[in-house]
Design an enzyme around this catalytic site. Structure first.
Site, mmCIF file in Angstrom:
data_model
loop_
_atom_site.group_PDB
_atom_site.id
_atom_site.type_symbol
_atom_site.label_atom_id
_atom_site.label_comp_id
_atom_site.label_asym_id
_atom_site.label_seq_id
_atom_site.Cartn_x
_atom_site.Cartn_y
_atom_site.Cartn_z
ATOM 1 N N HIS A 182 -0.089 4.446 0.633
ATOM 2 C CA HIS A 182 -0.662 5.671 1.349
ATOM 3 C C HIS A 182 -1.122 5.115 2.718
ATOM 4 O O HIS A 182 -0.974 3.934 3.083
ATOM 5 C CB HIS A 182 -1.672 6.175 0.613
ATOM 6 C CG HIS A 182 -2.905 5.222 0.627
ATOM 7 N ND1 HIS A 182 -3.010 4.181 -0.507
ATOM 8 C CD2 HIS A 182 -4.164 4.986 1.149
ATOM 9 C CE1 HIS A 182 -4.045 3.433 -0.558
ATOM 10 N NE2 HIS A 182 -4.806 3.985 0.551
ATOM 11 N N LYS A 213 0.821 -1.210 -0.118
ATOM 12 C CA LYS A 213 0.219 0.069 0.079
ATOM 13 C C LYS A 213 0.883 1.210 -0.034
ATOM 14 O O LYS A 213 1.900 1.296 0.751
ATOM 15 C CB LYS A 213 -0.810 -0.024 1.382
ATOM 16 C CG LYS A 213 -2.296 0.467 1.221
ATOM 17 C CD LYS A 213 -2.858 0.028 2.587
ATOM 18 C CE LYS A 213 -3.877 1.330 2.805
ATOM 19 N NZ LYS A 213 -4.402 1.347 4.247
#
Ligand code: OMP
Length: 230
Positions: A118, A116
């Site tokens: 963010h 991921k």
């Protein structure tokens, strides 16, 4: 033939009942054609999860006790790592049962298949593994590719892999002709560091006890070709 513990028989019979453990002809990830397959992903109900996670927790607790008594076994660890996806519920439930039934308190962690970029970012979720002693929990070992991958993931995140616990050791040899589990044990610090709930020989004992002669013969033929030498 090795005797079966009650929890081993339970796991085999639960596995058969939900279609997770099957006898027939299956092509494995390693390309080998196998007379059986254990798909742990189908161990997916409350009672089955109870059987499996209780067996993982008891296997870990026994291996910790063995090491504490000076025999081959598992050293103490901080975090249980269950690789995505199948390992995630198993690691979570096993951490819970280690606490509830064995008074062993550890964290649990798992990875994402896609990193991921963010929010909290990264591939790891759950208890931080950086600088921690980590026990990898996985389902099945054949040639050892999956378990090595899980170990690499933990190491890349700064964790120290001190052992691994498996549901099933298919008791096969890897590419260099050595028992896969013995190879993995060497990578994590020595004998006793990769305890398993079931071995192929336990499945064979169960087939024998239940008069399933044809399947037992196919298992023996496969073992003669790819298995550890008895
Ligand atoms: P290795 O990576 O060769 O050790 O094979 C283990 C992996 O193969 C497991 O993580 C499964 O993805 C899959 N597998 C099973 O789940 N059950 C089996 O009985 C056999 C295999 C397999 O393909 O060898």
């Amino acid at each position: 033939m090795s005797a079966l513990q009650k929890y081993q028989t339970e796991l085999i019979e639960h596995g058969m009942a939900v279609g997770a453990l099957k006898f027939g002809t299956f092509t494995l990830k390693s390309g080998r054609s196998s007379p059986y397959f254990f798909n742990a992903g189908l161990l997916a109900s409350g009672p089955v999860l109870d059987t499996l996670s209780s067996a993982y927790a008891s296997t870990i607790a026994d291996a910790l006790k063995a090491a504490a008594a000076g025999s081959p076994g598992l050293p103490e660890f901080d975090v249980l790592f269950g690789p995505a996806y199948k390992g995630i519920p198993f690691a979570a439930c096993t951490a819970l049962l280690l606490h509830r039934d064995h008074k062993i308190d550890v964290g649990y962690a798992y990875d994402r298949k896609e990193a991921k970029d963010h929010g909290e970012g990264g591939v790891m979720v759950g208890a931080p593994v950086k600088g921690k002693r980590v026990l990898v929990l996985d389902d099945v070992a054949t040639a050892g590719t999956a378990i090595r991958q899980a170990m690499d993931t933990v190491r890349k995140e700064g964790g120290e892999v001190v052992g691994a616990v498996l549901m099933l050791d298919r008791e096969e040899v890897g590419k260099n002709g050595e028992h896969t589990i013995a190879e993995i044990e060497k990578l994590v610090g020595g004998q006793g560091r990769v305890p398993t709930i079931l071995k192929m020989q336990h499945l064979m004992t169960w087939l024998e006890q239940n008069g399933r002669t044809e399947e037992l013969q196919s298992m023996q033929a496969y073992r003669d070709q790819y298995g550890v030498k008895d």
